[in-house]
Write a protein that holds these residues in place. Structure first.
Motif, PDB file in Angstrom:
ATOM      1  N   ARG A   1       1.033   4.063  -3.032  1.00 49.87           N
ATOM      2  CA  ARG A   1       0.743   5.483  -2.769  1.00 49.87           C
ATOM      3  C   ARG A   1       1.902   6.364  -3.253  1.00 49.87           C
TER       4      ARG A   1
ATOM      5  N   ASP B   1      -5.403   2.689   4.773  1.00 47.09           N
ATOM      6  CA  ASP B   1      -5.204   3.989   4.110  1.00 47.09           C
ATOM      7  C   ASP B   1      -4.831   5.070   5.119  1.00 47.09           C
TER       8      ASP B   1
ATOM      9  N   HIS C   1       0.829  -1.214   0.000  1.00 50.12           N
ATOM     10  CA  HIS C   1       0.000   0.000   0.000  1.00 50.12           C
ATOM     11  C   HIS C   1       0.862   1.263   0.000  1.00 50.12           C
TER      12      HIS C   1
ATOM     13  N   GLU D   1      -1.277   7.212   5.146  1.00 53.04           N
ATOM     14  CA  GLU D   1      -1.250   8.676   5.221  1.00 53.04           C
ATOM     15  C   GLU D   1      -0.336   9.134   6.356  1.00 53.04           C
TER      16      GLU D   1
END
Length: 332
Positions: free
Chosen positions: A19, A223, A15, A227
């Motif tokens: 990103r 997610d 992930h 971040e």
């Protein structure tokens, strides 16, 4: 920038790499595609990343091979290194302690030695909420003493934090360790509860509910975690950023929780899964397992003070997102 991510075919590494590639960065991945869980899932994640063939390259190697790691690092020339590769799992560590010593301690040692030699702008590394161990005061704060681990997994991750601090102090390596809190979401790990529960419920099989269902966890949607990592990558430890900062007095080093500070009961988590699947689980209630803890609860104050961000995705959103991915990926 140029990033090097260890464990790039793993759940979180995938992930993060996706990103960063979407943000326009160059990413070098390192992964040994171990058989701890289904390597086909890791290959599927890696195939997604290799679609960005001009910006992504994977190095298939084991971090215990210091020479191979050095060659990959020299080729990648990373500005930022995010060390996520590790042998995970609390229960597995009871029967396979050697795997944790090799992957977590020796692997991290080789990362630190490479950082000593090549001096990245920022080294970030994964730790875990498990380091809080027998602590009972909630929420868990980074300034709490974390010296009573209740599993070897937790002990090795706590040891890597100490190793990282010593290298940061001795060699001036800007270093951030982040402690994860029960991360879940699409492309998740098959050894974790959400994945196992989903598979069993769809097959009409019972699920094993430990702690008689009375446990709670600060579930963190993937997610939100990514971040937090991306923002922390920009927050190079140099001076205290805010009240409660864990910046070392003798090194450019800090530790930060990445969790939302909104724990949910295990039975609530299962209820969200039942709603998303449209099926009721057959539950087998069992006592706590060795090495496990009753509850986790993150203080997200330091993360928010440093980055302006706090994980917010509720399980009512995150669990259905996982189920949608699971049905799609496995054609159910």
């Amino acid at each position: 920038m140029r990033f090097l991510i260890t464990g790039s075919a793993g759940f979180i590494g995938f992930h993060l790499a996706r990103r960063l590639l979407a943000d326009g960065h160059q990413v070098a991945g390192v992964d040994n595609f171990s058989s701890y869980y289904d390597p086909e899932l890791k290959e599927a994640r890696n195939a997604q990343l290799e679609r960005h063939h001009n910006a992504f390259k994977v190095h298939r190697l084991d971090l215990q091979d210091g020479s191979a790691l050095t060659r990959a690092w020299e080729e990648a020339r990373p500005d930022v290194v995010v060390h996520l590769a590790a042998q995970a799992g609390v229960r597995y560590s009871i029967d396979h302690p050697d795997s944790y010593v090799g992957s977590n301690l020796i692997g991290t040692y080789n990362i630190l030695e490479a950082a000593r030699r090549f001096k990245p702008r920022h080294l970030l590394a994964a730790s875990t909420s498990s380091v809080y161990g027998a602590n009972t005061e909630m929420p868990f704060r980074e300034t709490d003493r974390a010296v009573h681990p209740v599993s070897l997994y937790a002990a090795t991750k706590g040891a890597t934090e100490l190793m990282g601090h010593s290298y940061s102090h001795l060699f001036g390596i800007p270093t951030t360790f982040f402690r994860f809190f029960t991360v879940y979401g699409p492309w998740g790990r098959p050894d974790m509860a959400l994945f196992k529960f989903t598979r069993a419920i769809l097959a009409g099989e019972p699920i094993e509910v430990y702690g008689e269902g009375k446990m709670s966890r600060d579930f963190t949607y993937v997610d939100d975690l990514i971040e937090g990592i991306v923002r922390l990558a920009e927050a190079v430890p140099q001076s205290a950023a805010a009240e409660g900062d864990t910046l070392s007095p003798v090194a450019p080093f800090r530790v930060v929780n990445i969790g939302g500070g909104t724990p949910s009961g295990l039975m609530d988590y299962i209820a969200e899964l039942e709603r998303a699947l449209g099926r009721e689980a057959i539950k087998t209630f069992l006592p706590m397992q060795d090495g496990d803890v009753t509850a986790t609860f993150a203080s997200a104050d330091l993360l928010e003070n440093i980055t302006g961000y706090r994980p917010m995705t509720p399980i009512s959103v995150g669990v259905p997102a996982f189920v949608d991915w699971y049905r799609d990926h496995y054609g159910i």
